[in-house]
Motif scaffolding. Sequence first.
Motif, PDB file in Angstrom:
ATOM      1  N   LEU A  67       0.705  -1.288  -0.007  1.00 33.55           N
ATOM      2  CA  LEU A  67      -0.077  -0.010  -0.198  1.00 33.55           C
ATOM      3  C   LEU A  67       0.736   1.316  -0.035  1.00 33.55           C
ATOM      4  N   LYS A  68       2.001   1.292   0.699  1.00 33.81           N
ATOM      5  CA  LYS A  68       2.837   2.351   0.746  1.00 33.81           C
ATOM      6  C   LYS A  68       3.411   2.787  -0.604  1.00 33.81           C
ATOM      7  N   ASN A  69       3.933   1.535  -1.279  1.00 34.59           N
ATOM      8  CA  ASN A  69       4.377   1.611  -2.834  1.00 34.59           C
ATOM      9  C   ASN A  69       3.257   2.355  -3.655  1.00 34.59           C
ATOM     10  N   ALA A  70       2.093   1.893  -3.113  1.00 34.35           N
ATOM     11  CA  ALA A  70       0.787   2.447  -4.124  1.00 34.35           C
ATOM     12  C   ALA A  70       0.649   3.686  -3.955  1.00 34.35           C
ATOM     13  N   THR A  71       0.726   4.418  -2.746  1.00 28.96           N
ATOM     14  CA  THR A  71       0.715   5.795  -2.318  1.00 28.96           C
ATOM     15  C   THR A  71       1.799   6.709  -3.112  1.00 28.96           C
ATOM     16  N   GLU A  72       2.880   5.922  -3.107  1.00 28.32           N
ATOM     17  CA  GLU A  72       4.285   6.692  -3.582  1.00 28.32           C
ATOM     18  C   GLU A  72       4.121   6.902  -5.079  1.00 28.32           C
ATOM     19  N   SER A  73       3.458   5.696  -5.700  1.00 26.25           N
ATOM     20  CA  SER A  73       3.293   5.743  -7.123  1.00 26.25           C
ATOM     21  C   SER A  73       2.378   6.852  -7.462  1.00 26.25           C
ATOM     22  N   ILE A  74       1.334   7.058  -6.601  1.00 29.24           N
ATOM     23  CA  ILE A  74       0.427   8.071  -6.913  1.00 29.24           C
ATOM     24  C   ILE A  74       1.031   9.519  -6.924  1.00 29.24           C
ATOM     25  N   GLY A  75       1.996   9.505  -5.734  1.00 23.86           N
ATOM     26  CA  GLY A  75       2.504  10.777  -5.541  1.00 23.86           C
ATOM     27  C   GLY A  75       3.591  11.184  -6.671  1.00 23.86           C
ATOM     28  N   ALA A  76       4.395   9.976  -7.181  1.00 24.17           N
ATOM     29  CA  ALA A  76       5.039  10.132  -8.477  1.00 24.17           C
ATOM     30  C   ALA A  76       4.446  10.645  -9.568  1.00 24.17           C
ATOM     31  N   ARG A  77       3.078  10.126  -9.848  1.00 24.72           N
ATOM     32  CA  ARG A  77       2.415  10.521 -10.922  1.00 24.72           C
ATOM     33  C   ARG A  77       2.101  12.065 -10.747  1.00 24.72           C
ATOM     34  N   GLN A  78       1.635  12.323  -9.754  1.00 23.66           N
ATOM     35  CA  GLN A  78       1.057  13.658  -9.428  1.00 23.66           C
ATOM     36  C   GLN A  78       2.184  14.726  -9.632  1.00 23.66           C
TER      37      GLN A  78
END
Length: 161
Positions: A67-78
């Motif tokens: 889940l942490k990786n998922a949140t970081e992936s969203i942050g990278a996209r943004q």
Amino acid sequence: MVDEFSSFARMPTPVMRREIAQELTQQAVFLQRVGNPQIAFATHAPKLPVYFEGDGRLLSQALTNVLKNATESIGARQTKGDETPGRIGIRIDVEDGFVLFRIADNGIGLPPEHRHRLTEPYVTTRAKGTGLGLAIVRKILEDHQASSRSPIPTTAAPKSR
């Protein structure tokens, strides 16, 4: 990084006991939801408890890492300018006597050239990543005789008295 390596090097032996998939998922999602209120989390799970034998502490850590990786992936996209609101979906399924935890996000995604190595220690696509998060997830799954391709067996629900 030294602390993460030390934790990885001395991963505890799993203590197997009956766990409930929904409870582990709720705990992991709660932590990420509090830390990332701008991301919408949606959990889909059977209404009745899904029991399995496992080490809840370790499996909760694995769910938290993913889940942490998922949140970081969203942050990278943004960070790249895409302001689409972040979404993470967590689904618990039972198929053929196995429990499956499925996590999907609308983040930046994984680079195709590194996908086959992302669960190896020290392999990361992030400038500040240690490359241990998914290696820890893989180790926990292996200790449960599971993998990203082979799920965790369920156990029967306790008999009511």
